[in-house]
Scaffold this motif. Sequence first.
Motif, PDB file in Angstrom:
ATOM      1  N   ARG A  70      35.688  17.825  12.777  1.00 51.26           N
ATOM      2  CA  ARG A  70      36.930  17.795  13.338  1.00 51.26           C
ATOM      3  C   ARG A  70      37.460  16.416  13.002  1.00 51.26           C
ATOM      4  O   ARG A  70      38.575  16.167  12.614  1.00 51.26           O
ATOM      5  CB  ARG A  70      36.929  17.726  14.621  1.00 51.26           C
ATOM      6  CG  ARG A  70      38.228  17.838  15.370  1.00 51.26           C
ATOM      7  CD  ARG A  70      38.169  18.109  16.781  1.00 51.26           C
ATOM      8  NE  ARG A  70      39.429  18.120  17.652  1.00 51.26           N
ATOM      9  CZ  ARG A  70      40.329  17.244  18.011  1.00 51.26           C
ATOM     10  NH1 ARG A  70      39.823  15.847  17.312  1.00 51.26           N
ATOM     11  NH2 ARG A  70      41.559  17.322  18.248  1.00 51.26           N
ATOM     12  N   GLU A  71      36.425  15.476  13.123  1.00 51.92           N
ATOM     13  CA  GLU A  71      37.022  14.013  12.713  1.00 51.92           C
ATOM     14  C   GLU A  71      37.176  13.859  11.299  1.00 51.92           C
ATOM     15  O   GLU A  71      38.226  12.693  11.194  1.00 51.92           O
ATOM     16  CB  GLU A  71      35.906  13.006  13.273  1.00 51.92           C
ATOM     17  CG  GLU A  71      35.752  12.896  14.840  1.00 51.92           C
ATOM     18  CD  GLU A  71      35.318  14.195  15.239  1.00 51.92           C
ATOM     19  OE1 GLU A  71      34.457  14.815  14.557  1.00 51.92           O
ATOM     20  OE2 GLU A  71      35.302  14.638  16.497  1.00 51.92           O
ATOM     21  N   ILE A  91      44.090  23.148  14.638  1.00 51.10           N
ATOM     22  CA  ILE A  91      43.671  24.211  14.117  1.00 51.10           C
ATOM     23  C   ILE A  91      42.256  24.541  14.838  1.00 51.10           C
ATOM     24  O   ILE A  91      41.720  25.562  15.294  1.00 51.10           O
ATOM     25  CB  ILE A  91      43.851  24.646  12.624  1.00 51.10           C
ATOM     26  CG1 ILE A  91      45.361  24.570  12.429  1.00 51.10           C
ATOM     27  CG2 ILE A  91      43.318  26.024  12.283  1.00 51.10           C
ATOM     28  CD1 ILE A  91      45.668  24.773  10.926  1.00 51.10           C
ATOM     29  N   PHE A  92      41.467  23.494  14.427  1.00 47.25           N
ATOM     30  CA  PHE A  92      40.036  23.547  14.900  1.00 47.25           C
ATOM     31  C   PHE A  92      39.928  23.785  16.426  1.00 47.25           C
ATOM     32  O   PHE A  92      39.080  24.685  16.742  1.00 47.25           O
ATOM     33  CB  PHE A  92      39.411  22.196  14.497  1.00 47.25           C
ATOM     34  CG  PHE A  92      38.677  22.188  13.307  1.00 47.25           C
ATOM     35  CD1 PHE A  92      39.359  22.815  12.092  1.00 47.25           C
ATOM     36  CD2 PHE A  92      37.618  21.235  12.864  1.00 47.25           C
ATOM     37  CE1 PHE A  92      38.749  22.455  10.617  1.00 47.25           C
ATOM     38  CE2 PHE A  92      37.227  21.267  11.623  1.00 47.25           C
ATOM     39  CZ  PHE A  92      37.795  21.842  10.471  1.00 47.25           C
ATOM     40  N   ASP A  93      40.571  23.235  17.085  1.00 49.07           N
ATOM     41  CA  ASP A  93      40.643  23.165  18.513  1.00 49.07           C
ATOM     42  C   ASP A  93      41.133  24.753  18.954  1.00 49.07           C
ATOM     43  O   ASP A  93      40.492  25.230  19.897  1.00 49.07           O
ATOM     44  CB  ASP A  93      41.734  22.178  19.270  1.00 49.07           C
ATOM     45  CG  ASP A  93      41.445  20.725  19.050  1.00 49.07           C
ATOM     46  OD1 ASP A  93      40.142  20.538  18.614  1.00 49.07           O
ATOM     47  OD2 ASP A  93      42.257  19.839  19.082  1.00 49.07           O
ATOM     48  N   ASN A  94      42.095  25.237  18.227  1.00 45.99           N
ATOM     49  CA  ASN A  94      42.471  26.701  18.766  1.00 45.99           C
ATOM     50  C   ASN A  94      41.491  27.598  18.246  1.00 45.99           C
ATOM     51  O   ASN A  94      41.290  28.292  18.983  1.00 45.99           O
ATOM     52  CB  ASN A  94      43.703  27.125  17.780  1.00 45.99           C
ATOM     53  CG  ASN A  94      44.346  28.131  18.368  1.00 45.99           C
ATOM     54  OD1 ASN A  94      44.330  28.549  19.475  1.00 45.99           O
ATOM     55  ND2 ASN A  94      44.818  29.068  17.288  1.00 45.99           N
ATOM     56  N   GLY A 146      34.997  30.306  20.146  1.00 49.01           N
ATOM     57  CA  GLY A 146      33.631  29.311  20.777  1.00 49.01           C
ATOM     58  C   GLY A 146      33.012  28.081  19.693  1.00 49.01           C
ATOM     59  O   GLY A 146      32.266  27.698  19.966  1.00 49.01           O
ATOM     60  N   PHE A 147      33.596  28.438  18.465  1.00 49.90           N
ATOM     61  CA  PHE A 147      33.124  27.421  17.230  1.00 49.90           C
ATOM     62  C   PHE A 147      33.974  27.379  16.383  1.00 49.90           C
ATOM     63  O   PHE A 147      34.880  28.303  16.086  1.00 49.90           O
ATOM     64  CB  PHE A 147      31.761  27.766  17.048  1.00 49.90           C
ATOM     65  CG  PHE A 147      31.800  29.150  16.096  1.00 49.90           C
ATOM     66  CD1 PHE A 147      31.071  28.739  14.817  1.00 49.90           C
ATOM     67  CD2 PHE A 147      31.812  30.146  16.578  1.00 49.90           C
ATOM     68  CE1 PHE A 147      31.017  30.153  14.042  1.00 49.90           C
ATOM     69  CE2 PHE A 147      31.604  31.390  15.907  1.00 49.90           C
ATOM     70  CZ  PHE A 147      31.233  31.449  14.618  1.00 49.90           C
ATOM     71  N   VAL A 148      34.101  26.843  15.182  1.00 50.05           N
ATOM     72  CA  VAL A 148      34.813  26.560  14.110  1.00 50.05           C
ATOM     73  C   VAL A 148      33.672  27.252  12.796  1.00 50.05           C
ATOM     74  O   VAL A 148      32.962  26.352  12.583  1.00 50.05           O
ATOM     75  CB  VAL A 148      35.378  25.548  13.696  1.00 50.05           C
ATOM     76  CG1 VAL A 148      36.112  25.346  12.446  1.00 50.05           C
ATOM     77  CG2 VAL A 148      36.337  25.070  14.955  1.00 50.05           C
ATOM     78  N   PRO A 149      33.984  28.362  12.424  1.00 45.75           N
ATOM     79  CA  PRO A 149      32.930  28.947  11.368  1.00 45.75           C
ATOM     80  C   PRO A 149      33.100  27.952  10.142  1.00 45.75           C
ATOM     81  O   PRO A 149      34.151  27.426   9.818  1.00 45.75           O
ATOM     82  CB  PRO A 149      33.677  30.173  11.003  1.00 45.75           C
ATOM     83  CG  PRO A 149      34.569  30.822  12.342  1.00 45.75           C
ATOM     84  CD  PRO A 149      35.162  29.628  12.836  1.00 45.75           C
TER      85      PRO A 149
END
Length: 182
Positions: free
Chosen positions: A9-10, A19-22, A28-31
């Motif tokens: 994310r950083e 978008i990552f947060d969404n 439950g995770f960012v694929p």
Amino acid sequence: MSTFNVPTREEVSSNNQAIFDNLKSKLGFVPNLYATYAHSENALGNYLALSGAKTSLSAKEKEVVNLAVSQVNNCEYCLAAHTAIGKMNGFNDEQILEIRTGSASFDTKTNALAALAKNITENRGRADESVVNNFFDAGYNKENLVDTIVLVGDKTISNYLHSTTQIPVDFPAAPALETALV
């Protein structure tokens, strides 16, 4: 080929961080594959808009196309992800394996859709007339044909991104088709 990292994310733009947060709140995770799109300022948002766009195909039908296309393109990431999603949409292990071959003996309409998705992908859009006619004979219409072609393109984008980057698969591995059908 150079090694591609899965950005955190950083490491992505503020737009992609949102978008990552969404994604994290919904899934439950960012694929990893979605995160890889975020190397581009716009690709992740554009891809999610395409893959989440309205279509005449049901969620279950979309998984038929996703599985058949990913098998033709030999994308281990998308096969793993869509095996899991296919199960969430009501397919069992045997049905998922059969769909990956481009057929579905358990349902005439699903069979026509799987065959069309496979044929379009194998022939780079030049579908065999008999396969298209079978698709229409199974109850699909021209809108469904156009939406299927768009979905083939959508899935091909992800297949190609993974094939080029070879980022780690973060879903349970899909069984190898050859060993599973023996």
